[in-house]
Scaffold this active site. Structure first.
Site, short mmCIF file in Angstrom:
data_model
loop_
_atom_site.label_atom_id
_atom_site.label_comp_id
_atom_site.label_asym_id
_atom_site.label_seq_id
_atom_site.Cartn_x
_atom_site.Cartn_y
_atom_site.Cartn_z
N HIS A 1 0.73 -1.14 0.10
CA HIS A 1 0.32 -0.16 -0.11
C HIS A 1 1.24 1.28 0.36
CE1 HIS A 1 -3.67 2.64 0.09
NE2 HIS A 1 -3.74 2.70 1.35
N ASP B 1 0.54 5.84 -8.12
CA ASP B 1 2.32 5.23 -7.22
C ASP B 1 3.49 5.70 -8.23
OD1 ASP B 1 0.76 4.59 -5.10
OD2 ASP B 1 0.77 2.29 -6.27
N HIS C 1 -3.80 -1.94 -12.59
CA HIS C 1 -4.85 -0.95 -11.56
C HIS C 1 -5.70 -1.89 -11.81
CE1 HIS C 1 -7.19 1.86 -9.79
NE2 HIS C 1 -6.06 1.97 -8.82
#
Length: 268
Positions: free
Chosen positions: A174, A261, A213
């Site tokens: 995460h 990210d 994703h």
């Protein structure tokens, strides 16, 4: 189009007001409370010496809670003001600043003051930071947001709920994903051969975080917005060229496109 316009033009404070109170125009009132928490002088060194920001946040959240007599007041305006107070405190901790910031200084400006970017002018830094913050503002049910909501549902204070979310954020899959992305970028820049770096990971059966994703099957639109801002900055052209070489290597090796990210690490 609405999300894109907000991400490219709105401030983080405006989005907080929109999400929490349903009114973007409430941002000034929300973040100008007389009860804004300031960073104690004992935090200034830690904020500037590379300590893990999550350590600082989780150290000071209980102290902030202990000093807040309204922490269990669940009326919407009070909870929203508490959220604004936490965010402004986090910005001060990240900046390592003990100054009592003017109520009118935006979060992005506080962070930009500590960034010291060699590529961006102050105005560019603030806009880029605002866009990154806006794009991260609402994550629905990702791990940390879901954890925070579970804890909040028990009647716990916002301070405790945020602290719980930060615990989830510590996970390598995460919040730790950005560190993994940074490592791959540094390795690709050092070797000058991103294709070889990608192949090295894949041969070991390791996945490269920062790509792919579950919802956005192609190029993450949030990453695309950050790329759009960076492409408009001439001094960032070298970094953008390296990033695209790594993206191309990943597309060839895995068929995966960059996600938020990856873009956040590239931007910051």
């Amino acid at each position: 189009k609405r999300l894109s316009a907000l991400a490219m033009n709105a401030t983080f404070e405006e989005i907080c007001a929109l999400l929490w109170l349903g009114d973007q125009a409430q941002d000034r009132r929300l973040f100008s409370s007389n009860q804004m928490w300031t960073v104690p002088k004992t935090c200034s060194a830690a904020g500037k010496t590379g300590h893990d920001p999550l350590d600082l946040f989780q150290e000071w959240l209980p102290r902030m809670a202990a000093a807040d007599p309204s922490q269990f007041n669940k009326t919407l305006p009070v909870v929203a003001e508490c959220g604004a107070r936490i965010i402004k405190a986090f910005a001060g901790l990240l900046a390592g600043s003990t100054k009592k910031h003017s109520k009118s200084i935006p979060i992005a400006a506080i962070l930009a003051g500590a960034w010291k970017s060699k590529l961006l002018r102050k105005r560019e830094q603030i806009r880029l930071l605002d866009t990154c913050l806006v794009l991260c503002a609402e994550h629905e049910l990702n791990a940390s947001a879901f954890t925070a909501r579970c804890v909040a549902s028990t009647g716990a204070s916002l301070y405790a709920s945020v602290n719980a979310g930060l615990c989830a954020l510590r996970g390598p899959r995460h919040g730790g994903a950005t560190l993994a992305v940074e490592e791959v970028m540094e390795m690709a820049a050092k070797t000058g051969d991103p294709t070889e770096v990608v192949a090295r990971y894949l041969k070991r059966g390791q996945s490269l975080l920062g790509f792919g994703h579950r919802i956005y099957r192609g190029f993450d639109p949030r990453a695309a917005m950050i790329f759009q801002l960076l492409d408009a900055i001439p001094k960032a052209s070298k970094e953008m060229r390296r990033a695209r070489q790594l993206i191309h290597a990943m597309e060839l090796g895995t068929g995966l496109a960059p996600n938020l990210d990856f873009a956040l690490v590239l931007a910051l």
